[in-house]
Scaffold this motif. Structure first.
Motif, mmCIF file in Angstrom:
data_model
loop_
_atom_site.group_PDB
_atom_site.id
_atom_site.type_symbol
_atom_site.label_atom_id
_atom_site.label_comp_id
_atom_site.label_asym_id
_atom_site.label_seq_id
_atom_site.Cartn_x
_atom_site.Cartn_y
_atom_site.Cartn_z
ATOM 1 N N VAL A 186 0.857 -1.181 0.000
ATOM 2 C CA VAL A 186 0.000 0.000 0.000
ATOM 3 C C VAL A 186 0.895 1.234 0.000
ATOM 4 O O VAL A 186 1.892 1.298 0.725
ATOM 5 C CB VAL A 186 -0.902 0.008 1.253
ATOM 6 C CG1 VAL A 186 -1.712 1.293 1.331
ATOM 7 C CG2 VAL A 186 -1.814 -1.213 1.262
ATOM 8 N N VAL A 188 1.603 5.113 0.861
ATOM 9 C CA VAL A 188 1.164 5.980 1.964
ATOM 10 C C VAL A 188 1.846 7.333 1.888
ATOM 11 O O VAL A 188 3.046 7.435 1.589
ATOM 12 C CB VAL A 188 1.481 5.316 3.328
ATOM 13 C CG1 VAL A 188 1.221 6.283 4.483
ATOM 14 C CG2 VAL A 188 0.663 4.052 3.512
ATOM 15 N N ASP A 241 -2.286 5.662 -2.057
ATOM 16 C CA ASP A 241 -3.485 4.889 -1.704
ATOM 17 C C ASP A 241 -4.089 5.386 -0.396
ATOM 18 O O ASP A 241 -5.314 5.393 -0.230
ATOM 19 C CB ASP A 241 -3.133 3.401 -1.518
ATOM 20 C CG ASP A 241 -2.562 2.766 -2.768
ATOM 21 O OD1 ASP A 241 -3.020 3.121 -3.876
ATOM 22 O OD2 ASP A 241 -1.662 1.919 -2.641
ATOM 23 N N VAL A 242 -3.216 5.777 0.524
ATOM 24 C CA VAL A 242 -3.635 6.157 1.874
ATOM 25 C C VAL A 242 -2.943 7.449 2.279
ATOM 26 O O VAL A 242 -1.756 7.642 1.968
ATOM 27 C CB VAL A 242 -3.296 5.032 2.887
ATOM 28 C CG1 VAL A 242 -3.443 5.515 4.329
ATOM 29 C CG2 VAL A 242 -4.179 3.816 2.643
ATOM 30 N N THR A 255 -10.439 16.077 3.864
ATOM 31 C CA THR A 255 -11.695 15.347 3.678
ATOM 32 C C THR A 255 -12.852 16.241 3.235
ATOM 33 O O THR A 255 -13.875 15.726 2.767
ATOM 34 C CB THR A 255 -12.094 14.637 4.979
ATOM 35 O OG1 THR A 255 -12.137 15.591 6.057
ATOM 36 C CG2 THR A 255 -11.105 13.528 5.309
ATOM 37 N N ALA A 265 -6.957 8.597 -2.450
ATOM 38 C CA ALA A 265 -7.190 8.310 -1.033
ATOM 39 C C ALA A 265 -8.445 9.011 -0.528
ATOM 40 O O ALA A 265 -9.193 8.447 0.287
ATOM 41 C CB ALA A 265 -5.976 8.730 -0.205
ATOM 42 N N ASN A 268 -11.556 7.311 -2.112
ATOM 43 C CA ASN A 268 -11.785 5.973 -1.555
ATOM 44 C C ASN A 268 -11.958 5.983 -0.039
ATOM 45 O O ASN A 268 -11.996 4.912 0.591
ATOM 46 C CB ASN A 268 -10.622 5.043 -1.937
ATOM 47 C CG ASN A 268 -10.538 4.819 -3.427
ATOM 48 O OD1 ASN A 268 -11.552 4.774 -4.120
ATOM 49 N ND2 ASN A 268 -9.311 4.701 -3.931
ATOM 50 N N GLU A 269 -12.048 7.198 0.517
ATOM 51 C CA GLU A 269 -12.223 7.370 1.969
ATOM 52 C C GLU A 269 -11.131 6.655 2.759
ATOM 53 O O GLU A 269 -11.378 5.960 3.737
ATOM 54 C CB GLU A 269 -13.613 6.884 2.400
ATOM 55 C CG GLU A 269 -14.733 7.691 1.770
ATOM 56 C CD GLU A 269 -16.106 7.284 2.271
ATOM 57 O OE1 GLU A 269 -16.224 6.230 2.940
ATOM 58 O OE2 GLU A 269 -17.070 8.027 2.017
ATOM 59 N N ARG A 270 -9.900 6.884 2.302
ATOM 60 C CA ARG A 270 -8.746 6.297 2.986
ATOM 61 C C ARG A 270 -7.793 7.393 3.477
ATOM 62 O O ARG A 270 -6.580 7.296 3.356
ATOM 63 C CB ARG A 270 -8.021 5.298 2.076
ATOM 64 C CG ARG A 270 -8.912 4.155 1.602
ATOM 65 C CD ARG A 270 -8.095 2.950 1.226
ATOM 66 N NE ARG A 270 -7.531 2.281 2.406
ATOM 67 C CZ ARG A 270 -6.685 1.244 2.341
ATOM 68 N NH1 ARG A 270 -6.284 0.787 1.158
ATOM 69 N NH2 ARG A 270 -6.228 0.686 3.447
ATOM 70 N N TYR A 272 -6.830 9.185 7.007
ATOM 71 C CA TYR A 272 -6.970 8.844 8.419
ATOM 72 C C TYR A 272 -6.303 9.887 9.306
ATOM 73 O O TYR A 272 -5.201 10.356 9.002
ATOM 74 C CB TYR A 272 -6.349 7.474 8.699
ATOM 75 C CG TYR A 272 -6.966 6.360 7.881
ATOM 76 C CD1 TYR A 272 -8.186 5.797 8.239
ATOM 77 C CD2 TYR A 272 -6.321 5.885 6.738
ATOM 78 C CE1 TYR A 272 -8.755 4.781 7.482
ATOM 79 C CE2 TYR A 272 -6.875 4.865 5.974
ATOM 80 C CZ TYR A 272 -8.096 4.316 6.355
ATOM 81 O OH TYR A 272 -8.653 3.318 5.592
ATOM 82 N N LEU A 300 -4.514 -1.435 10.262
ATOM 83 C CA LEU A 300 -5.299 -0.561 9.386
ATOM 84 C C LEU A 300 -5.106 -0.928 7.915
ATOM 85 O O LEU A 300 -6.064 -0.997 7.144
ATOM 86 C CB LEU A 300 -4.883 0.891 9.612
ATOM 87 C CG LEU A 300 -5.632 1.977 8.836
ATOM 88 C CD1 LEU A 300 -7.039 2.144 9.394
ATOM 89 C CD2 LEU A 300 -4.867 3.297 8.909
ATOM 90 N N LEU A 301 -3.855 -1.175 7.522
ATOM 91 C CA LEU A 301 -3.530 -1.414 6.111
ATOM 92 C C LEU A 301 -3.621 -2.883 5.705
ATOM 93 O O LEU A 301 -3.997 -3.184 4.575
ATOM 94 C CB LEU A 301 -2.120 -0.897 5.812
ATOM 95 C CG LEU A 301 -1.842 0.581 6.104
ATOM 96 C CD1 LEU A 301 -0.404 0.919 5.742
ATOM 97 C CD2 LEU A 301 -2.815 1.477 5.341
#
Length: 339
Positions: A186, A188, A241-242, A255, A265, A268-270, A272, A300-301
């Motif tokens: 993933v 980040v 991705d995150v 957000t 991200a 895709n609501e990723r 955090y 989480l991932l």
């Protein structure tokens, strides 16, 4: 006269018998009391490690505790005096206050700064100035279990330190096993700034947990100005991705602001908001808080590879490392700061 000399000799012999030699990570020798009851840590890493082991023996801090830490830490120690930074370019140590506190030892931890010889000389000079033993224990994320076991032997806290070491060891072993299974990591992006646009590059120890958990930091190690400030356009290019953020303000922007909405991200609501009570789970400071960070980020991932009850692990961590009992409900609130 003869009687007085005899008394002095007895005192000196007793002192010699009650002292133990400790060889630190730089090869420096220190004579320390068999029972160490008064300790001063040198910095944030040392503060958190020593607080985990023996909060009642700390007689002062190198830097003030955060407001959140004061809520979690044993109340007897939160208002201890602050002595300042011990060495380096930003040194502001109040040596007189340190000496007045009468510690048995000053314990420095972390990575070796400069060459071993340069660091050894710097600590020797400090030791000579304050007339208090100053020891260095090399400490980084991977050798955390060894650090605790060393302290257990030094402070006579073997049982407590073994529990701390085992918790860290299990987290690191789980991360190592997970990395062997991951073929498509993933990606980040992590930032701790209020605007979310100060990047932590790959290889930087402030973002070590990302790589340790098995993810790929999208910010290349070669990147960056002195502040690692980036543009949102640069983040579009990396398109992680995150996204992980420390600041609530940055999380709100990411957000809710339309200018962030093109990022994968976000779509895709990723995105955090990282748990940060009393310290963020990835860094600031990069200390024992990173151990729970491995479990949190890994779970989480890659929940299938980090198959743990993260609430249970959080409760255990706070009890061991912060000497603070929390309930499952409190753990869930800490782990989900947005809710």
């Amino acid at each position: 006269m003869k009687k007085a000399l005899t008394v002095i000799l007895i005192i000196l012999m007793t002192a010699e018998l009650s002292a133990a030699e400790f060889i630190d990570s730089l090869g420096r020798s220190a004579e320390l009391p068999d029972e160490i009851t008064r300790i001063v840590p040198s910095g944030n890493l040392s503060q958190l490690v020593l607080y985990s082991v023996a909060p009642d023996r700390i007689v002062g801090w190198s830097s003030a505790l955060s407001g959140s830490a004061k809520e979690y830490f044993v109340q007897d120690v939160v208002n201890l005096p602050v002595f300042g930074t011990f060495y380096g370019k930003k040194a502001n140590l109040n040596k007189e206050a340190l000496m007045a506190a009468r510690p048995d030892v000053v314990i420095d931890m972390g990575e070796i700064k400069g060459t071993r010889e340069e660091m050894a000389k710097e600590l020797d000079d400090l030791e000579r100035d304050v007339m208090i033993p100053v020891i260095f224990i090399e400490a980084y994320l991977d050798n955390t279990p060894d650090v605790f076991r060393t302290l257990g032997s030094l402070l006579g806290e073997e049982e407590k330190c073994e529990a701390l070491a085992l918790y860290a060891e299990e987290a690191l072993e789980m991360a190592e096993n997970a990395r062997q299974e991951i073929t498509d990591p993933v990606t980040v992006y992590y930032s701790s700034s209020e605007d979310g646009l100060e990047a932590i590059a790959e290889g930087n120890f402030h973002g070590e947990v990302i790589e340790k958990a098995g993810a790929k930091n999208v910010v290349p190690s070669s990147f960056g100005s002195s502040s690692n400030k980036i543009s949102l356009e640069q983040l579009y290019i990396w398109d992680p991705d995150v996204i992980i953020l420390t600041s609530p303000e940055a999380y709100e922007d990411a957000t809710e602001s339309p200018v962030w909405s093109l990022l994968s991200a976000v779509q895709n609501e990723r995105v955090y908001l990282m748990p940060s009570e009393p310290y963020p789970y990835i860094d600031n400071p990069p200390a024992t808080n990173r151990i729970i960070g491995i479990y949190w980020l890994g779970n989480l991932l890659y929940p299938e590879l980090y198959d743990v009850d993260i609430v249970e692990k959080t409760i255990e961590f706070y009890d061991l490392y912060y000497n603070h009992a929390i309930t499952a409900k409190e753990a869930e609130r800490i782990l989900n700061p947005v809710l």
